[in-house]
Design a protein around this motif. Structure first.
Motif, PDB file in Angstrom:
ATOM      1  N   SER A  91       1.709  64.575  80.040  1.00  0.00           N
ATOM      2  CA  SER A  91       2.787  65.447  79.568  1.00  0.00           C
ATOM      3  C   SER A  91       3.901  65.487  80.603  1.00  0.00           C
ATOM      4  CB  SER A  91       2.258  66.844  79.275  1.00  0.00           C
ATOM      5  OG  SER A  91       1.743  67.427  80.452  1.00  0.00           O
ATOM      6  N   ARG A  92       5.115  65.723  80.111  1.00  0.00           N
ATOM      7  CA  ARG A  92       6.274  65.797  81.003  1.00  0.00           C
ATOM      8  C   ARG A  92       7.327  66.712  80.376  1.00  0.00           C
ATOM      9  NH1 ARG A  92       8.875  59.820  79.809  1.00  0.00           N
ATOM     10  NH2 ARG A  92       9.455  60.271  77.663  1.00  0.00           N
ATOM     11  N   TRP A  93       8.011  67.451  81.241  1.00  0.00           N
ATOM     12  CA  TRP A  93       9.139  68.259  80.804  1.00  0.00           C
ATOM     13  C   TRP A  93      10.348  67.350  80.670  1.00  0.00           C
ATOM     14  CZ3 TRP A  93       8.405  72.913  78.972  1.00  0.00           C
ATOM     15  CH2 TRP A  93       7.277  73.629  79.367  1.00  0.00           C
ATOM     16  N   VAL A  94      11.087  67.539  79.607  1.00  0.00           N
ATOM     17  CA  VAL A  94      12.288  66.729  79.377  1.00  0.00           C
ATOM     18  C   VAL A  94      13.439  67.389  80.124  1.00  0.00           C
ATOM     19  CG1 VAL A  94      13.872  65.833  77.644  1.00  0.00           C
ATOM     20  CG2 VAL A  94      11.426  65.979  77.144  1.00  0.00           C
ATOM     21  N   THR A  95      14.096  66.603  80.963  1.00  0.00           N
ATOM     22  CA  THR A  95      15.206  67.123  81.757  1.00  0.00           C
ATOM     23  C   THR A  95      16.520  66.976  80.984  1.00  0.00           C
ATOM     24  OG1 THR A  95      15.473  64.987  82.849  1.00  0.00           O
ATOM     25  CG2 THR A  95      14.068  66.609  83.943  1.00  0.00           C
ATOM     26  N   ALA A  96      17.515  67.683  81.459  1.00  0.00           N
ATOM     27  CA  ALA A  96      18.832  67.635  80.819  1.00  0.00           C
ATOM     28  C   ALA A  96      19.360  66.199  80.806  1.00  0.00           C
ATOM     29  CB  ALA A  96      19.797  68.533  81.571  1.00  0.00           C
ATOM     30  N   ASN A  97      19.977  65.862  79.708  1.00  0.00           N
ATOM     31  CA  ASN A  97      20.509  64.521  79.488  1.00  0.00           C
ATOM     32  C   ASN A  97      22.001  64.523  79.838  1.00  0.00           C
ATOM     33  OD1 ASN A  97      21.796  62.349  78.069  1.00  0.00           O
ATOM     34  ND2 ASN A  97      20.034  62.204  76.713  1.00  0.00           N
ATOM     35  N   GLN A  98      22.431  63.596  80.683  1.00  0.00           N
ATOM     36  CA  GLN A  98      23.845  63.547  81.093  1.00  0.00           C
ATOM     37  C   GLN A  98      24.763  63.310  79.900  1.00  0.00           C
ATOM     38  OE1 GLN A  98      25.120  64.356  84.153  1.00  0.00           O
ATOM     39  NE2 GLN A  98      27.038  64.327  83.013  1.00  0.00           N
ATOM     40  N   ASN A  99      24.325  62.521  78.939  1.00  0.00           N
ATOM     41  CA  ASN A  99      25.132  62.286  77.744  1.00  0.00           C
ATOM     42  C   ASN A  99      25.379  63.589  76.982  1.00  0.00           C
ATOM     43  OD1 ASN A  99      26.519  60.496  75.867  1.00  0.00           O
ATOM     44  ND2 ASN A  99      24.831  60.981  74.464  1.00  0.00           N
ATOM     45  N   ASP A 100      24.338  64.451  76.885  1.00  0.00           N
ATOM     46  CA  ASP A 100      24.518  65.753  76.224  1.00  0.00           C
ATOM     47  C   ASP A 100      25.542  66.597  76.978  1.00  0.00           C
ATOM     48  OD1 ASP A 100      22.638  65.150  74.250  1.00  0.00           O
ATOM     49  OD2 ASP A 100      20.989  66.076  75.348  1.00  0.00           O
ATOM     50  N   GLN A 101      25.483  66.571  78.311  1.00  0.00           N
ATOM     51  CA  GLN A 101      26.452  67.318  79.116  1.00  0.00           C
ATOM     52  C   GLN A 101      27.869  66.802  78.879  1.00  0.00           C
ATOM     53  OE1 GLN A 101      25.846  69.963  81.014  1.00  0.00           O
ATOM     54  NE2 GLN A 101      23.642  69.910  80.713  1.00  0.00           N
ATOM     55  N   ASN A 102      28.013  65.487  78.838  1.00  0.00           N
ATOM     56  CA  ASN A 102      29.330  64.892  78.603  1.00  0.00           C
ATOM     57  C   ASN A 102      29.891  65.281  77.241  1.00  0.00           C
ATOM     58  OD1 ASN A 102      29.061  63.649  81.083  1.00  0.00           O
ATOM     59  ND2 ASN A 102      28.477  61.665  80.234  1.00  0.00           N
ATOM     60  N   GLU A 103      29.035  65.268  76.226  1.00  0.00           N
ATOM     61  CA  GLU A 103      29.492  65.643  74.876  1.00  0.00           C
ATOM     62  C   GLU A 103      29.922  67.096  74.820  1.00  0.00           C
ATOM     63  OE1 GLU A 103      29.955  63.668  72.102  1.00  0.00           O
ATOM     64  OE2 GLU A 103      29.602  62.064  73.558  1.00  0.00           O
ATOM     65  N   ALA A 104      29.161  67.985  75.454  1.00  0.00           N
ATOM     66  CA  ALA A 104      29.512  69.401  75.445  1.00  0.00           C
ATOM     67  C   ALA A 104      30.824  69.673  76.178  1.00  0.00           C
ATOM     68  CB  ALA A 104      28.383  70.212  76.065  1.00  0.00           C
ATOM     69  N   GLN A 105      31.111  68.897  77.205  1.00  0.00           N
ATOM     70  CA  GLN A 105      32.347  69.084  77.961  1.00  0.00           C
ATOM     71  C   GLN A 105      33.588  68.733  77.150  1.00  0.00           C
ATOM     72  OE1 GLN A 105      31.864  66.995  81.670  1.00  0.00           O
ATOM     73  NE2 GLN A 105      30.333  68.455  82.406  1.00  0.00           N
ATOM     74  N   LYS A 106      33.415  67.958  76.092  1.00  0.00           N
ATOM     75  CA  LYS A 106      34.562  67.600  75.248  1.00  0.00           C
ATOM     76  C   LYS A 106      35.166  68.817  74.553  1.00  0.00           C
ATOM     77  CE  LYS A 106      32.976  62.942  74.140  1.00  0.00           C
ATOM     78  NZ  LYS A 106      32.531  62.071  73.036  1.00  0.00           N
ATOM     79  N   TRP A 107      34.363  69.845  74.357  1.00  0.00           N
ATOM     80  CA  TRP A 107      34.829  71.007  73.610  1.00  0.00           C
ATOM     81  C   TRP A 107      35.502  71.992  74.538  1.00  0.00           C
ATOM     82  CZ3 TRP A 107      34.868  69.510  68.918  1.00  0.00           C
ATOM     83  CH2 TRP A 107      33.872  68.676  68.440  1.00  0.00           C
TER      84      TRP A 107
END
Length: 150
Positions: free
Chosen positions: A134-150
């Motif tokens: 098992s592993r915890w999923v870490t924040a995805n840089q692509n998700d951060q980039n998409e959110a910054q567009k707004w």
């Protein structure tokens, strides 16, 4: 009530959610929905199942704030957000976002912003079960980039 937020363990019926979105919205000509599902792979590993945790109370407030931001930015009729928690298996529904608006562009933008912010701002944590353990999923840089567009 034009914003409806639910965090729940049980599955949801997309058809029933669309019916709620359509109720009393004759002025809205657009309805956009997004359903996120459990994939069988992530980051190069096969995923057997995952477990979603949340910060109860705060998760709902965070989703409410995200929805309210969307309503402030675009001309939105109704917003429906459902996020599941607990153990989920491949092909299970995870999230539902539905938005109505007089015009499609506002509904598309709002639903995309909601998902982008949900992925980066809402207090949910995902633990995947893979063949390697098992592993915890870490924040995805692509998700951060998409959110910054707004």
């Amino acid at each position: 009530m034009d914003i409806k937020i639910t965090v729940q363990a049980q599955d949801f019926d997309p058809g029933a959610e669309i019916k709620w979105l359509e109720r009393d919205t004759s002025e809205d000509g657009a309805l956009v929905t997004f359903i996120g599902k459990v994939r069988d792979h992530n980051q190069g590993e096969q995923v057997a199942h995952l477990y979603l945790e949340h910060y109860a109370g705060m998760a709902e407030r965070s989703l409410q704030q995200i929805a309210e931001q969307a309503k402030q930015r675009w001309q939105i009729g109704k917003i429906r957000i459902i996020h599941r928690v607990g153990e989920l298996h491949v092909d299970d529904n995870i999230v539902f976002v539905g938005v109505t608006s007089a015009h499609r562009q506002d509904a598309f933008y709002a639903s995309q912003m909601i998902m982008d912010y949900l992925k980066t701002e809402a207090p949910f944590w995902k633990k995947e079960q893979t063949a390697a353990g098992s592993r915890w999923v870490t924040a995805n840089q692509n998700d951060q980039n998409e959110a910054q567009k707004w």
